[in-house]
Design an enzyme around this catalytic site. Structure first.
Site, short mmCIF file in Angstrom:
data_model
loop_
_atom_site.label_atom_id
_atom_site.label_comp_id
_atom_site.label_asym_id
_atom_site.label_seq_id
_atom_site.Cartn_x
_atom_site.Cartn_y
_atom_site.Cartn_z
N SER A 185 14.05 -4.50 -1.88
CA SER A 185 13.19 -3.77 -0.94
C SER A 185 13.32 -4.22 0.51
O SER A 185 12.91 -3.51 1.40
CB SER A 185 11.74 -3.88 -1.39
OG SER A 185 11.33 -5.23 -1.35
N HIS A 213 11.74 0.73 -6.70
CA HIS A 213 12.15 1.35 -5.43
C HIS A 213 13.32 2.32 -5.61
O HIS A 213 13.74 2.95 -4.65
CB HIS A 213 12.57 0.28 -4.41
CG HIS A 213 11.43 -0.32 -3.67
ND1 HIS A 213 10.72 0.34 -2.69
CD2 HIS A 213 10.83 -1.53 -3.80
CE1 HIS A 213 9.77 -0.45 -2.22
NE2 HIS A 213 9.81 -1.59 -2.88
N LYS A 244 4.91 4.47 -6.34
CA LYS A 244 5.82 4.67 -5.21
C LYS A 244 6.26 6.14 -5.18
O LYS A 244 5.42 6.99 -4.95
CB LYS A 244 6.97 3.67 -5.27
CG LYS A 244 6.47 2.24 -5.00
CD LYS A 244 7.56 1.19 -4.92
CE LYS A 244 6.98 -0.12 -4.44
NZ LYS A 244 7.13 -1.22 -5.40
C1 LIG Z 1 6.30 -2.35 -5.99
C2 LIG Z 1 7.05 -3.08 -7.00
C3 LIG Z 1 6.42 -3.57 -8.15
C4 LIG Z 1 4.94 -3.47 -8.36
O1 LIG Z 1 4.56 -2.16 -8.68
P1 LIG Z 1 3.00 -1.84 -8.86
O2 LIG Z 1 2.98 -0.69 -9.78
O3 LIG Z 1 2.49 -1.54 -7.47
O4 LIG Z 1 2.37 -3.06 -9.41
C5 LIG Z 1 7.20 -4.20 -9.11
N1 LIG Z 1 8.53 -4.37 -8.94
C6 LIG Z 1 9.16 -3.94 -7.83
C7 LIG Z 1 10.64 -4.12 -7.70
C8 LIG Z 1 8.44 -3.29 -6.82
O5 LIG Z 1 9.08 -2.87 -5.74
#
Ligand SMILES: *Cc1c(COP(=O)(O)O)cnc(C)c1O
Length: 397
Positions: A185, A213, A244
């Protein structure tokens, strides 16, 4: 004297240290729905370039309609974990939808991907086994690995020679699992899952990819890295988030091999000991997968927007990290410059965040821009214009 007095002093000092190091996180308050254009408390309207709202679904009418309807038909909350009385038809349909989308055998829902990652290693592997993890993996993977007794190996980010060394070192363990983020990210680079898969074959390891992502973003139809590298049905474990690209509300999942999902339903602690996701989230999720399956319009627009934006910013002379996702890291290297640039951009109506140590390595400060299918061409142009203006003003370009 209460015990808290001394503890308060301790916390005060720690908080002051965070503040004086310039690392205190303040939350900006938004008073509109999440969208390409948002309104903040001061009344200022900003173009938003820092949400994970990749497909622009966070305020999608169809999803809102599906959520509202489900409240009428299925109520508001579940007040139960899944295995007692927290499973509705909607939860099963959403799990089937996830498995269908990724071309996997089954899926299991969690309250968040943080929980999916927290609950995936410990039930599956033990001290006889090995987990081989990319050093830049998400915090939730790191925490999940810590909860598991398997022997830990780490390899430098996306470094296949290092991965091979670790795989060789792990040959005496019973089972081996390689785990990687699909997209990292902070840079926006895609993990070389094709090469990871080859090495996994060579050294008898399983593969897990966290597509948080990359799902909805990477691959022609947004199926993530397994689509990009033509590995559908071959990656053993995929985790992901509904928070996301997939609508941005809440919820996470693990999807993959049947027996793995079956075992997680029996033994995964965040699944067994935490509440079921609410029906309206499940219903909106079902609708969301129907939507992005029925047309590729959003995925196409996201891809077009991203290449348009990245090319224009490069042409303007900015230093951009190589990216294969909707993340565009504009390198500034200097921490203060990243903060100054972000706040000048906000004055120009562009909402972005500057990242610096310890979020990124020392001397690697940057502004991370996140592109969305919700952005119109005029939004992108306004952002590019503002970057160019402020970039010149601050002598970045
Ligand atoms: C955002 C993210 C998470 C966490 O996701 P949530 O559903 O908000 O807990 C886990 N792993 C990665 C790679 C992320 O980018």
């Amino acid at each position: 004297m209460s015990a808290y007095n001394n503890f308060r002093k301790y916390l005060r000092k720690e908080l002051d240290d965070i503040q004086s190091a310039g690392l205190y996180k303040n939350e900006r308050i938004i008073v509109s729905p999440q969208d390409a254009k948002i309104k903040i408390e001061s009344g200022q309207e900003l173009l938003n370039f820092c949400a994970n709202n990749y497909l622009g679904l966070a305020d999608n009418d169809e999803l809102i309609k599906a959520a509202k309807k489900a409240m009428d038909t299925h109520g508001y909350g579940m007040a139960s974990v899944r295995f007692i009385c927290g499973t509705q038809d909607l939860h099963k349909q959403l799990e089937a939808g996830i498995a269908k989308f990724f071309g996997t055998e089954d899926a299991i829902l969690y309250a968040a991907c943080f929980d999916a990652n927290g609950g995936v290693f410990e039930p599956l592997l033990s001290e006889e086994d090995a987990i081989i993890s990319d050093t830049l993996n998400h915090a939730s993977i790191i925490d999940g690995v810590r909860l598991c007794k398997a022997v830990r190996y780490r390899y430098a980010n996306a470094d296949m020679e290092d991965l091979e060394r670790q795989l060789i070192a792990a040959q005496n363990q019973r089972f081996r699992l390689i785990v990687t983020d699909g997209v990292f990210s902070m840079d926006g680079n895609v993990a070389p899952v094709d090469k990871i898969y080859e090495l996994a074959q060579k050294y008898d390891a399983m593969v897990m990819v966290d597509e948080s992502h990359s799902a909805g973003v990477v691959g022609k139809t947004g199926r993530g890295t397994t689509e990009q590298f033509n590995l559908q049905g071959k990656v053993d474990i995929i985790t992901g988030t509904l928070g996301k690209a997939f609508g941005g509300a809440i919820g996470g999942f693990t999807t993959g091999r049947q027996e793995i999902i079956d075992m997680l339903r029996q033994r995964s602690r965040p699944y067994l000991f935490s509440n079921s996701i609410p029906p309206y989230i499940a219903a909106a999720g079902i609708r969301m997968f129907e939507l992005i399956d029925s047309t590729n319009e959003l995925q196409d627009r996201l891809h077009d927007n991203t290449s348009y934006f990245v090319n224009k910013l490069k042409a303007a002379g900015f230093d951009i990290k190589p990216t294969q996702s909707a993340i565009c890291a504009v390198m500034l290297y200097d921490a203060k410059l990243s903060q100054d640039m972000a706040s000048r951009l906000q004055e120009e109506g562009i909402y972005v965040t500057g990242f610096y140590y310890p979020v990124v390595p020392k001397g690697q400060a940057r502004i991370r821009v996140q592109i969305s299918a919700a952005h119109r061409k005029e939004h992108l142009d306004k952002c590019i214009e503002a970057f160019t203006k402020i970039g010149k003003e601050l002598k970045v370009i």
